[in-house]
Design a protein around this motif. Structure first.
Motif, short mmCIF file in Angstrom:
data_model
loop_
_atom_site.label_atom_id
_atom_site.label_comp_id
_atom_site.label_asym_id
_atom_site.label_seq_id
_atom_site.Cartn_x
_atom_site.Cartn_y
_atom_site.Cartn_z
N THR A 126 0.85 -1.18 0.00
CA THR A 126 0.00 0.00 0.00
C THR A 126 0.89 1.24 0.00
O THR A 126 2.12 1.12 0.08
N ARG A 127 0.27 2.40 -0.06
CA ARG A 127 1.03 3.64 0.02
C ARG A 127 1.78 3.73 1.35
O ARG A 127 2.86 4.27 1.44
N GLU A 128 1.20 3.16 2.41
CA GLU A 128 1.80 3.22 3.74
C GLU A 128 2.77 2.08 4.02
O GLU A 128 3.42 2.07 5.06
N GLY A 129 2.87 1.10 3.17
CA GLY A 129 3.74 -0.05 3.39
C GLY A 129 3.01 -1.34 3.07
O GLY A 129 2.01 -1.34 2.35
N THR A 130 3.46 -2.44 3.63
CA THR A 130 2.81 -3.72 3.36
C THR A 130 1.87 -4.08 4.51
O THR A 130 2.03 -3.64 5.63
N ARG A 131 0.89 -4.91 4.17
CA ARG A 131 -0.04 -5.41 5.18
C ARG A 131 -0.56 -6.76 4.74
O ARG A 131 -0.50 -7.12 3.57
N ARG A 132 -1.06 -7.50 5.70
CA ARG A 132 -1.63 -8.82 5.43
C ARG A 132 -2.84 -9.00 6.32
O ARG A 132 -2.79 -8.70 7.51
N SER A 133 -3.92 -9.49 5.75
CA SER A 133 -5.13 -9.79 6.51
C SER A 133 -5.17 -11.28 6.81
O SER A 133 -4.56 -12.09 6.09
N ALA A 134 -5.89 -11.64 7.84
CA ALA A 134 -6.09 -13.05 8.14
C ALA A 134 -6.91 -13.69 7.02
O ALA A 134 -7.78 -13.03 6.45
N PRO A 135 -6.64 -14.94 6.68
CA PRO A 135 -7.43 -15.60 5.63
C PRO A 135 -8.90 -15.68 6.02
O PRO A 135 -9.24 -15.90 7.18
N ASP A 136 -9.75 -15.47 5.05
CA ASP A 136 -11.20 -15.60 5.22
C ASP A 136 -11.53 -17.09 5.15
O ASP A 136 -11.24 -17.73 4.14
N PRO A 137 -12.13 -17.66 6.19
CA PRO A 137 -12.40 -19.10 6.18
C PRO A 137 -13.38 -19.54 5.09
O PRO A 137 -13.49 -20.74 4.82
N LEU A 138 -14.05 -18.59 4.44
CA LEU A 138 -14.93 -18.96 3.33
C LEU A 138 -14.17 -19.05 2.00
O LEU A 138 -14.71 -19.52 1.00
#
Length: 149
Positions: A126-138
């Motif tokens: 992103t513009r602010e750096g990297t990020r990661r979300s938790a996997p969506d169980p669906l």
């Protein structure tokens, strides 16, 4: 039985083989990028605001409307392209893939777009750096295991 009869095995094989020649999914793209053996360039066809919000690490930003003017500047015509947009409810990647194919590029559309990239828990820049979300169980195994498909 379904309302429409099933296709024969040969027709089904031809259809699904052709479909795989034109589409890939986020898991396969991620696996290839992670292994360092992609052999293709990833293109994000969304707007600059969308790109800044989050994109596949290492992707090239090439908004669909600018493909005819800028593709030769940013893409090697000998290298295949995987293009994505927002997600399955958006035809932006399809329009971008058509524009690239018209210019002579070998191209596949990444099914699910950035939406499923994020939902499967892969890192984005992103513009602010990297990020990661938790996997969506669906959409992905929450333990990080391979889905087995």
């Amino acid at each position: 039985m379904t309302i429409t009869p099933f296709a024969g095995p040969a027709d089904s094989a031809a259809y699904f083989s052709a479909r795989l020649a034109f589409h890939t999914d986020v898991a396969d793209v991620h696996a290839a990028l992670t292994a360092g053996a992609a052999g293709f360039t990833v293109v994000d066809s969304r707007s600059t605001a969308a790109w800044d919000q989050g994109h596949v690490p290492g992707a090239v930003h090439l908004p669909t409307a600018q493909i005819p003017q800028l593709a030769a500047e940013f893409l090697d015509p000998a290298r295949p392209v995987v293009v994505y947009c927002w997600g399955p409810g958006c035809d932006g990647a399809t329009r971008a893939a058509l524009a690239l194919a018209t210019l002579g590029y070998r191209v596949k559309e990444m099914l699910g777009g950035i939406e499923y990239w994020v939902r499967e828990g892969y890192e984005v820049e992103t513009r602010e750096g990297t990020r990661r979300s938790a996997p969506d169980p669906l959409t992905a195994p929450v333990d990080g295991a391979d889905c087995g498909c």
